[in-house]
Design a protein around this motif. Structure first.
Motif, PDB file in Angstrom:
ATOM      1  N   PHE A 230     -18.189  29.170 -40.929  1.00 49.50           N
ATOM      2  CA  PHE A 230     -19.418  29.811 -41.376  1.00 49.50           C
ATOM      3  C   PHE A 230     -19.399  31.282 -40.966  1.00 49.50           C
ATOM      4  O   PHE A 230     -19.163  31.611 -39.808  1.00 49.50           O
ATOM      5  N   ASP A 231     -19.655  32.137 -41.919  1.00 51.40           N
ATOM      6  CA  ASP A 231     -19.572  33.579 -41.677  1.00 51.40           C
ATOM      7  C   ASP A 231     -20.924  34.220 -41.984  1.00 51.40           C
ATOM      8  O   ASP A 231     -21.172  34.688 -43.102  1.00 51.40           O
ATOM      9  N   TYR A 232     -21.814  34.213 -41.003  1.00 54.05           N
ATOM     10  CA  TYR A 232     -23.097  34.888 -41.165  1.00 54.05           C
ATOM     11  C   TYR A 232     -23.602  35.322 -39.793  1.00 54.05           C
ATOM     12  O   TYR A 232     -23.178  34.800 -38.754  1.00 54.05           O
ATOM     13  N   ASP A 233     -24.517  36.280 -39.808  1.00 55.37           N
ATOM     14  CA  ASP A 233     -25.080  36.834 -38.577  1.00 55.37           C
ATOM     15  C   ASP A 233     -26.541  37.152 -38.861  1.00 55.37           C
ATOM     16  O   ASP A 233     -26.858  38.033 -39.663  1.00 55.37           O
ATOM     17  N   PHE A 234     -27.456  36.404 -38.219  1.00 56.13           N
ATOM     18  CA  PHE A 234     -28.882  36.595 -38.464  1.00 56.13           C
ATOM     19  C   PHE A 234     -29.331  38.026 -38.167  1.00 56.13           C
ATOM     20  O   PHE A 234     -30.292  38.523 -38.770  1.00 56.13           O
ATOM     21  N   TYR A 235     -28.663  38.705 -37.246  1.00 57.73           N
ATOM     22  CA  TYR A 235     -29.087  40.049 -36.839  1.00 57.73           C
ATOM     23  C   TYR A 235     -28.833  41.093 -37.926  1.00 57.73           C
ATOM     24  O   TYR A 235     -29.343  42.214 -37.828  1.00 57.73           O
ATOM     25  N   LYS A 236     -28.075  40.739 -38.930  1.00 60.47           N
ATOM     26  CA  LYS A 236     -27.773  41.691 -39.995  1.00 60.47           C
ATOM     27  C   LYS A 236     -28.836  41.693 -41.094  1.00 60.47           C
ATOM     28  O   LYS A 236     -28.734  42.460 -42.058  1.00 60.47           O
ATOM     29  N   PHE A 237     -29.868  40.845 -40.947  1.00 53.71           N
ATOM     30  CA  PHE A 237     -30.905  40.765 -41.973  1.00 53.71           C
ATOM     31  C   PHE A 237     -32.171  41.474 -41.494  1.00 53.71           C
ATOM     32  O   PHE A 237     -32.586  41.322 -40.348  1.00 53.71           O
ATOM     33  N   PRO A 238     -32.806  42.264 -42.353  1.00 52.97           N
ATOM     34  CA  PRO A 238     -34.019  43.000 -41.956  1.00 52.97           C
ATOM     35  C   PRO A 238     -35.239  42.090 -41.940  1.00 52.97           C
ATOM     36  O   PRO A 238     -35.286  41.051 -42.607  1.00 52.97           O
ATOM     37  N   TYR A 239     -36.234  42.495 -41.158  1.00 50.57           N
ATOM     38  CA  TYR A 239     -37.505  41.762 -41.096  1.00 50.57           C
ATOM     39  C   TYR A 239     -38.643  42.744 -41.324  1.00 50.57           C
ATOM     40  O   TYR A 239     -38.769  43.742 -40.611  1.00 50.57           O
ATOM     41  N   ASN A 240     -39.476  42.449 -42.324  1.00 50.17           N
ATOM     42  CA  ASN A 240     -40.565  43.374 -42.657  1.00 50.17           C
ATOM     43  C   ASN A 240     -41.937  42.745 -42.428  1.00 50.17           C
ATOM     44  O   ASN A 240     -42.895  43.023 -43.146  1.00 50.17           O
ATOM     45  N   ALA A 241     -41.993  41.858 -41.420  1.00 46.98           N
ATOM     46  CA  ALA A 241     -43.248  41.193 -41.035  1.00 46.98           C
ATOM     47  C   ALA A 241     -43.698  40.135 -42.021  1.00 46.98           C
ATOM     48  O   ALA A 241     -44.813  39.627 -41.929  1.00 46.98           O
ATOM     49  N   ASP A 242     -42.871  39.797 -42.966  1.00 50.12           N
ATOM     50  CA  ASP A 242     -43.189  38.729 -43.921  1.00 50.12           C
ATOM     51  C   ASP A 242     -42.183  37.594 -43.702  1.00 50.12           C
ATOM     52  O   ASP A 242     -41.060  37.640 -44.208  1.00 50.12           O
ATOM     53  N   HIS A 243     -42.597  36.595 -42.951  1.00 48.42           N
ATOM     54  CA  HIS A 243     -41.658  35.524 -42.610  1.00 48.42           C
ATOM     55  C   HIS A 243     -41.281  34.695 -43.825  1.00 48.42           C
ATOM     56  O   HIS A 243     -40.177  34.160 -43.906  1.00 48.42           O
ATOM     57  N   VAL A 244     -42.200  34.555 -44.798  1.00 47.00           N
ATOM     58  CA  VAL A 244     -41.905  33.771 -45.993  1.00 47.00           C
ATOM     59  C   VAL A 244     -40.745  34.404 -46.757  1.00 47.00           C
ATOM     60  O   VAL A 244     -39.773  33.737 -47.137  1.00 47.00           O
ATOM     61  N   GLU A 245     -40.840  35.724 -46.953  1.00 48.29           N
ATOM     62  CA  GLU A 245     -39.765  36.436 -47.649  1.00 48.29           C
ATOM     63  C   GLU A 245     -38.456  36.338 -46.861  1.00 48.29           C
ATOM     64  O   GLU A 245     -37.383  36.138 -47.430  1.00 48.29           O
ATOM     65  N   LEU A 246     -38.551  36.489 -45.529  1.00 50.53           N
ATOM     66  CA  LEU A 246     -37.364  36.403 -44.675  1.00 50.53           C
ATOM     67  C   LEU A 246     -36.711  35.032 -44.793  1.00 50.53           C
ATOM     68  O   LEU A 246     -35.498  34.931 -45.030  1.00 50.53           O
ATOM     69  N   TYR A 247     -37.513  33.977 -44.629  1.00 53.12           N
ATOM     70  CA  TYR A 247     -36.951  32.617 -44.639  1.00 53.12           C
ATOM     71  C   TYR A 247     -36.345  32.271 -45.997  1.00 53.12           C
ATOM     72  O   TYR A 247     -35.269  31.668 -46.079  1.00 53.12           O
ATOM     73  N   CYS A 512     -32.256  34.452 -33.340  1.00 50.52           N
ATOM     74  CA  CYS A 512     -32.225  35.903 -33.536  1.00 50.52           C
ATOM     75  C   CYS A 512     -33.419  36.520 -32.811  1.00 50.52           C
ATOM     76  O   CYS A 512     -34.559  36.386 -33.265  1.00 50.52           O
ATOM     77  N   PHE A 513     -33.150  37.177 -31.683  1.00 54.01           N
ATOM     78  CA  PHE A 513     -34.235  37.662 -30.848  1.00 54.01           C
ATOM     79  C   PHE A 513     -34.653  39.091 -31.176  1.00 54.01           C
ATOM     80  O   PHE A 513     -35.445  39.690 -30.445  1.00 54.01           O
ATOM     81  N   SER A 514     -34.153  39.626 -32.274  1.00 54.82           N
ATOM     82  CA  SER A 514     -34.733  40.877 -32.796  1.00 54.82           C
ATOM     83  C   SER A 514     -35.920  40.550 -33.692  1.00 54.82           C
ATOM     84  O   SER A 514     -36.690  41.441 -34.039  1.00 54.82           O
ATOM     85  N   PHE A 515     -36.078  39.286 -34.072  1.00 54.09           N
ATOM     86  CA  PHE A 515     -37.255  38.812 -34.804  1.00 54.09           C
ATOM     87  C   PHE A 515     -38.318  38.376 -33.800  1.00 54.09           C
ATOM     88  O   PHE A 515     -38.000  38.041 -32.652  1.00 54.09           O
ATOM     89  N   PRO A 516     -39.593  38.350 -34.196  1.00 52.92           N
ATOM     90  CA  PRO A 516     -40.674  38.003 -33.252  1.00 52.92           C
ATOM     91  C   PRO A 516     -40.556  36.558 -32.749  1.00 52.92           C
ATOM     92  O   PRO A 516     -39.890  35.711 -33.346  1.00 52.92           O
ATOM     93  N   GLU A 517     -41.246  36.300 -31.641  1.00 56.93           N
ATOM     94  CA  GLU A 517     -41.337  34.953 -31.096  1.00 56.93           C
ATOM     95  C   GLU A 517     -42.038  34.048 -32.105  1.00 56.93           C
ATOM     96  O   GLU A 517     -43.024  34.430 -32.730  1.00 56.93           O
ATOM     97  N   GLY A 518     -41.505  32.849 -32.285  1.00 53.82           N
ATOM     98  CA  GLY A 518     -42.050  31.948 -33.291  1.00 53.82           C
ATOM     99  C   GLY A 518     -41.415  32.132 -34.656  1.00 53.82           C
ATOM    100  O   GLY A 518     -41.720  31.393 -35.594  1.00 53.82           O
ATOM    101  N   VAL A 519     -40.533  33.126 -34.764  1.00 50.39           N
ATOM    102  CA  VAL A 519     -39.793  33.370 -36.005  1.00 50.39           C
ATOM    103  C   VAL A 519     -38.292  33.289 -35.751  1.00 50.39           C
ATOM    104  O   VAL A 519     -37.561  32.573 -36.438  1.00 50.39           O
ATOM    105  N   GLY A 520     -37.821  34.016 -34.729  1.00 53.85           N
ATOM    106  CA  GLY A 520     -36.379  34.115 -34.498  1.00 53.85           C
ATOM    107  C   GLY A 520     -35.805  33.136 -33.499  1.00 53.85           C
ATOM    108  O   GLY A 520     -34.607  32.837 -33.551  1.00 53.85           O
ATOM    109  N   ASP A 521     -36.633  32.647 -32.561  1.00 55.35           N
ATOM    110  CA  ASP A 521     -36.120  31.635 -31.641  1.00 55.35           C
ATOM    111  C   ASP A 521     -35.939  30.316 -32.407  1.00 55.35           C
ATOM    112  O   ASP A 521     -36.742  29.961 -33.263  1.00 55.35           O
ATOM    113  N   LYS A 522     -34.861  29.602 -32.113  1.00 55.13           N
ATOM    114  CA  LYS A 522     -34.510  28.373 -32.851  1.00 55.13           C
ATOM    115  C   LYS A 522     -34.513  28.625 -34.362  1.00 55.13           C
ATOM    116  O   LYS A 522     -34.954  27.778 -35.146  1.00 55.13           O
ATOM    117  N   LEU A 523     -34.031  29.774 -34.777  1.00 56.71           N
ATOM    118  CA  LEU A 523     -34.162  30.180 -36.178  1.00 56.71           C
ATOM    119  C   LEU A 523     -33.493  29.205 -37.132  1.00 56.71           C
ATOM    120  O   LEU A 523     -34.050  28.878 -38.186  1.00 56.71           O
TER     121      LEU A 523
END
Length: 569
Positions: A230-247, A512-523
């Protein structure tokens, strides 16, 4: 789930006999369906092997101990991922395998292939050798204790006198002791030693009075690290405060989608095994006289339910494998407020009660055809004090911290739910350790001021520490307190293939701990929950059960010794 006991005594006086009767009494709650024992007398002493059985597998109830050729076997647990007929119990299965063995090497070769949560005691009648172990992941309890009479091995104990020295057996491998010499021990390791394992072994030798020699390394195949592509890295994806769009963006990435598909296959299989492998009758119908004629439509499966992402995913997956006409119990526990309020509905309005109500509504939305039976357990401080002082403290023993007291009591009262008919309890243990769900994982990332690679190494180090200590920190204790109520605790996240898969992923592929708590932990787990239909639950922040149920005070030092669990000498 069963209670198993082996007592080796070189001095069988009346006090020893009364101690054994007390210990057998503690075992009975773990195995209410059948009790049996075998006593053996040798020139050098006496050996008692006793078992209390909770029927969960096989066409019929199998009593313990069981003879297998030259061996007597006591088994507590469940085997999975093995080629085994459904109509034979796990105890009979392993007894048949061991009956063909003639030496230690052959015994080890059989035990190496076993998968599933278990503890095991094998006595070689010919050579008077004891073999004993906990599974590679340490999911089930086995206590070893030195007494003035000899050595005990048992599922559950308690503090009886100052001559007793007890320890949870470190799940390092298969131990081997000649009963004629109770100070010398040989150990066949599951995997090579590290600093933590060396400390566990040192503690064992000091507390129990052993001199343990490492004999061999077994290395079950599933423990070998798997190379994943598997070749992916959660930290390479931007977060704009919209978790639905992110997920939605993340779950549509081909490599992340492949990882989620693998997780779905493994976790679904794990839940299926733990839901399907159980007796056809609930605890009420099992007590009926005409068991063979009884058709049971009561709940046989429950989830200890805080309403968080871990247990809600387990509930949603269990729905796929539990017969459609049977309810699934969701057991939620709340403890009386310490604020001095008058008794009212608000008294039980604790955080976990609120999240459980929200989460059960999500389950009803996704699976409206299922009867989700939310059982609310409300515990007064007086009930807590009484049960802790008379029973629960013995189940937590030999652990003694405030954290052990809080978690042990929470799980005991939940599994003790009087309206529950289930005999299997699914719990979410291991999810935080495997997916990166604790605040200390986030802190390890934030406090490291090095490069991205160094930050990930810091997170990985913290994950490794948590994973190593979970058997001693949680699993054995939880097994003891839940089994005391005639329920088998099963932890679908802590399954060999799942562990191999998740431990092979990099930290940045799970959290991914660059995302907020409740979003990036256990992502990765949150994305999986979102993928299978969960919405509000997928964003719930991590909350420890001792605080969510309000049994514990956040101002207390969780690692301090509990006044209620002290062993008075």
């Amino acid at each position: 789930m069963c209670g198993i006991l082996c007592a080796v005594s070189h001095d069988a006086d009346s006090n020893f006999q009364s101690l054994i009767e007390a210990l057998k009494g503690l075992m009975k709650n773990r195995g209410p369906d059948k009790q049996a024992e075998i006593k053996l007398n040798y020139e050098t002493g006496n050996i008692l092997l006793a078992g209390s059985v909770l029927w969960q597998q096989g066409a019929d109830l199998q009593k313990q101990p069981i003879n297998g050729g030259n061996f007597i076997i006591l088994f507590n647990g469940d085997f999975y991922n093995l080629q085994k007929p459904d109509n034979i119990s796990d105890t009979a299965f392993i007894a048949n395998k061991l009956a063909k063995c003639n030496n230690a090497e052959q015994i080890i070769s059989v035990l190496k292939l076993l998968e599933g949560p278990h503890s095991l005691i094998i006595f070689d009648k010919r050579d008077q050798i004891l073999y004993f172990s906990r599974d590679t992941l340490g999911r089930n309890s086995l206590i070893i204790e030195r007494t003035q009479y000899g050595i005990n091995l048992l599922s559950t104990s308690g503090y009886f006198n100052s001559n007793q020295l007890s320890l949870e057996l470190p799940p390092l491998g298969v131990y081997q002791i000649n009963t004629n010499n109770l100070t010398s021990c040989f150990l066949h390791l599951w995997q090579p030693m590290n600093e933590y394992a060396e400390q566990l072994l040192y503690n064992l030798d000091v507390v129990v009075g052993l001199k343990t020699t490492v004999e061999s390394i077994i290395s079950p195949s599933w423990l070998l690290k798997k190379n994943l592509e598997f070749d992916y890295d959660f930290y390479k994806f931007p977060y704009n405060a919209d978790h639905v769009e992110l997920y939605q963006n993340l779950i549509n990435q081909p490599q992340i989608k492949a990882s989620l598909n693998t997780l779905d296959k493994l976790l679904s299989n794990s839940v299926a095994n733990r839901v399907k492998c159980t007796a056809p009758l609930c605890r009420i119908c099992l007590s009926e006289l005409n068991q063979k004629e009884t058709v049971c439509r009561h709940a046989k499966i429950c989830i200890l339910f805080s309403g968080g992402i871990d247990c809600t995913i387990l509930a949603l997956l269990a729905n796929k494998f539990v017969p459609y006409n049977e309810p699934i119990e969701l057991i939620n526990v709340a403890f009386e407020s310490l604020s001095g309020q008058n008794v009212s509905e608000k008294l039980w309005d604790v955080p976990d009660r609120r999240t459980s109500l929200m989460s059960v509504n999500e389950l009803k939305r996704i699976c409206p055809e299922r009867f989700w039976n939310l059982l609310e357990v409300n515990v007064t401080r007086e009930e807590l004090k009484t049960q802790l002082s008379t029973r629960i403290k013995n189940l937590i023993y030999p652990l003694q911290t405030i954290l052990d007291e809080s978690l042990g009591c929470a799980y005991w009262f939940a599994s003790n739910c009087p309206n529950s008919t289930a005999r299997v309890a699914l719990i979410g243990s291991g999810a935080d350790e495997l997916f990166g769900g604790y605040c200390r994982h986030r802190n390890a990332y934030r406090r490291c001021l090095g490069t991205n690679s160094e930050r990930q190494l810091s997170v990985q180090s913290e994950l490794d520490v948590d994973w190593q200590r979970i058997p001693a920190r949680n699993l054995a204790r939880d097994d003891r307190v839940i089994a005391d109520n005639g329920k088998t605790a099963r932890s679908p996240f802590i399954e060999e293939n799942i562990v191999q898969f998740l431990r092979s992923l990099e930290p940045f592929q799970k959290c991914c701990f660059s995302f907020p708590e409740g979003v990036g932990d256990k992502l990765l787990l949150r994305l999986y929950g979102y993928k299978i239909g969960l919405r509000d639950v997928a964003l719930l922040k991590k909350r420890a059960i001792q605080f969510g149920s309000r049994i514990a005070n956040k101002r207390e030092n969780a690692s301090a010794q509990s006044e209620h669990l002290k062993c008075n000498t």
